[in-house]
Design a protein around this motif. Structure first.
Motif, PDB file in Angstrom:
ATOM      1  N   ILE A 197       2.938  -4.127   4.138  1.00  0.00           N
ATOM      2  CA  ILE A 197       2.891  -3.448   2.836  1.00  0.00           C
ATOM      3  C   ILE A 197       4.002  -4.009   1.952  1.00  0.00           C
ATOM      4  CG2 ILE A 197       2.880  -1.224   1.647  1.00  0.00           C
ATOM      5  CD1 ILE A 197       2.347   0.103   4.357  1.00  0.00           C
ATOM      6  N   GLU A 198       3.632  -4.548   0.807  1.00  0.00           N
ATOM      7  CA  GLU A 198       4.601  -5.052  -0.157  1.00  0.00           C
ATOM      8  C   GLU A 198       4.562  -4.189  -1.414  1.00  0.00           C
ATOM      9  OE1 GLU A 198       4.920  -9.818   0.679  1.00  0.00           O
ATOM     10  OE2 GLU A 198       3.195  -9.138  -0.482  1.00  0.00           O
ATOM     11  N   GLY A 199       5.700  -3.986  -2.024  1.00  0.00           N
ATOM     12  CA  GLY A 199       5.756  -3.180  -3.239  1.00  0.00           C
ATOM     13  C   GLY A 199       7.174  -2.863  -3.624  1.00  0.00           C
ATOM     14  N   GLU A 200       7.385  -2.541  -4.887  1.00  0.00           N
ATOM     15  CA  GLU A 200       8.716  -2.195  -5.372  1.00  0.00           C
ATOM     16  C   GLU A 200       9.213  -0.917  -4.708  1.00  0.00           C
ATOM     17  OE1 GLU A 200       8.746  -1.837  -9.596  1.00  0.00           O
ATOM     18  OE2 GLU A 200       7.928  -3.836  -9.957  1.00  0.00           O
ATOM     19  N   THR A 201      10.495  -0.664  -4.866  1.00  0.00           N
ATOM     20  CA  THR A 201      11.072   0.558  -4.330  1.00  0.00           C
ATOM     21  C   THR A 201      10.402   1.780  -4.951  1.00  0.00           C
ATOM     22  OG1 THR A 201      13.118   1.835  -4.052  1.00  0.00           O
ATOM     23  CG2 THR A 201      12.918   0.547  -6.065  1.00  0.00           C
ATOM     24  N   GLY A 202      10.127   2.770  -4.124  1.00  0.00           N
ATOM     25  CA  GLY A 202       9.560   4.019  -4.619  1.00  0.00           C
ATOM     26  C   GLY A 202       8.065   4.016  -4.837  1.00  0.00           C
ATOM     27  N   THR A 203       7.355   2.946  -4.455  1.00  0.00           N
ATOM     28  CA  THR A 203       5.906   2.901  -4.685  1.00  0.00           C
ATOM     29  C   THR A 203       5.115   3.630  -3.603  1.00  0.00           C
ATOM     30  OG1 THR A 203       5.937   0.691  -3.675  1.00  0.00           O
ATOM     31  CG2 THR A 203       5.882   0.798  -6.077  1.00  0.00           C
ATOM     32  N   GLY A 204       5.782   4.088  -2.554  1.00  0.00           N
ATOM     33  CA  GLY A 204       5.091   4.880  -1.535  1.00  0.00           C
ATOM     34  C   GLY A 204       4.784   4.122  -0.263  1.00  0.00           C
TER      35      GLY A 204
END
Length: 442
Positions: A159-166
């Motif tokens: 899972i990749e994503g910015e901080t706080g994206t869940g």
């Protein structure tokens, strides 16, 4: 009449009756009492006794609930937290068992029975009284759709994503829905020094290094039969990437200082706050390790900036969970904010706003002013973006004025300016010419 599922009944092997939807300690239950207002409680006791009597009463010290009942008041029931006898304390394996202590049956989702394990979403009926056990909803990124086949498989997930994206919430949901019997173990790799990560992952034997007074299993074996969530996988050094890669090839664990290996049955979920492909380009990540992480299922969670409509969904979810109502203008304002901390930042802001607000209806107030300040960021300015302080103030005042539906009174109050000063700034803004009329609303 429909029969009760076998796994709802208590048996000699408690582990075979454990389900991830089971009602556990700290869950909520709602009493819908005959001719009374609904009352919500949190399960914070190991045992409750439910009696039938002439009127509703709740003895907090003895955890005895009396429900109004017509006719003979001889019914009594018990709600008890049952744990595996091998466990020293309550954990995710503990479940609440509801049983009748007499000859009176209760209805569980319409089925008459005398004893049953409870699950989130269940409805218990005792006479004209009803007890709800709401489902524990998890706020996740609605853009991500996973098939049931994938969720229940042992395939690894990245899972990749910015901080706080869940990312953490999504990882927990995958584990909850997978049906795996073991634990969900969350290890944030950036929280440990490189010298400790190997021991945290693989464990160590007694005397393996200075300070190793006792042996330790490590996160991988702790998550046996369950899910291991490795957060911030991009923070691993290349040496540790090699060691983890060897484990991912055969799922065999050798503790630090140990001589034998152990095979682990564990579902791996990885998360990164940055694009791993860029780490490979900068030679901060091994290509073979990157390809191994990509070999499973790869997901990308978008930020709230990409899908601002999600902000409205999250606000509506917060309304349902906390019994508040958002002003329509406030939600529209939230949808224009950047939210660099994404879902985590939005939820934290809403919790703070609810605590500091006077009533149930939430409107734009002092708590929201900090969001306006975030819109004027000088962190990434280049020489062409630099403006005079006067121009910044003019543009900022005009922006707030638009957010306040061109209401001079509210805008001046929000910015803590007198109305004449605000009008002067608005007249100077090139987007609002002097020959246009400014409506003053009281």
């Amino acid at each position: 009449m429909e029969a009760l599922r076998q796994d709802r009944l208590i048996g000699p092997d408690l582990d075979s009756t454990i389900g991830h939807n089971g009602v556990r300690e700290s869950d909520e239950f709602i009493l819908d009492i005959f001719q009374e207002r609904k009352k919500s409680f949190k399960l914070n006791r190991t045992k409750y006794k439910i009696m039938c009597g002439p009127k509703f009463e709740f003895d907090f010290t003895k955890a005895i609930i009396t429900l109004p009942f017509f006719g003979k008041h001889d019914g009594s029931f018990e709600l008890e937290l049952i744990a595996d006898s091998t466990l020293r304390n309550h954990s995710e394996k503990s479940r609440y068992l509801f049983r009748s202590l007499g000859e009176r049956a209760f209805r569980l989702n319409g089925i008459h029975c005398f004893e049953a394990f409870l699950e989130r979403g269940d409805v218990l009926d005792i006479g004209f009284n009803r007890i709800h056990f709401p489902r524990v909803e998890m706020v996740t990124n609605s853009e991500v759709q996973l098939s049931e086949r994938l969720i229940k498989s042992p395939i690894a997930v990245l899972i990749e994503g910015e901080t706080g994206t869940g990312k953490t919430t999504l990882a927990k949901k995958i584990h909850e829905d997978s049906g795996r019997r073991g634990k969900f173990v969350h290890l944030n790799l950036s929280a440990f020094s490189p010298s400790l990560i190997e021991s945290e992952l693989f464990g160590h034997v007694k005397g393996a290094f200075t300070g190793a007074i006792n042996g330790r299993r490590g996160a991988i074996l702790e998550a046996h039969k369950g899910t291991l969530f490795l957060d911030e996988i991009d923070s691993l050094t290349t040496d540790l990437q090699t060691k983890l890669l060897l484990f991912l090839d055969n799922y065999e664990v050798r503790a630090v200082g140990g001589e034998s290996t152990t095979t682990a049955d564990v579902r791996m979920i990885f998360a990164s706050g940055s694009k791993l492909a860029k780490k490979v380009e900068r030679k901060e990540m091994r290509k073979d390790f990157y390809y191994r992480l990509q070999a499973g299922c790869s997901l990308t969670l978008d930020s709230l900036r990409v899908h601002p409509e999600r902000i409205k969904e999250l606000c509506q979810h917060f309304e349902n969970q906390h019994a508040v109502v958002f002003d329509k203008e406030l939600i529209n304002f939230y949808m224009t904010c950047k939210w660099p901390g994404n879902i985590r930042q939005l939820q934290s802001h809403l919790v703070k706003k609810k605590i500091l607000s006077d009533g149930k209806k939430l409107i734009f107030d002092e708590v929201d002013k900090e969001l306006l300040l975030e819109k004027i960021s000088v962190a990434k300015l280049d020489s062409n973006d630099i403006k005079s302080l006067e121009k910044v103030k003019i543009e900022y005042c005009h922006q707030v004025y638009l957010k306040m539906d061109r209401n001079i009174t509210r805008t001046a109050k929000t910015l803590e300016l007198c109305q004449n000063t605000l009008k002067a700034y608005l007249q100077k803004n090139e987007g609002l010419r002097s020959d246009k009329v400014i409506h003053v609303n009281f």
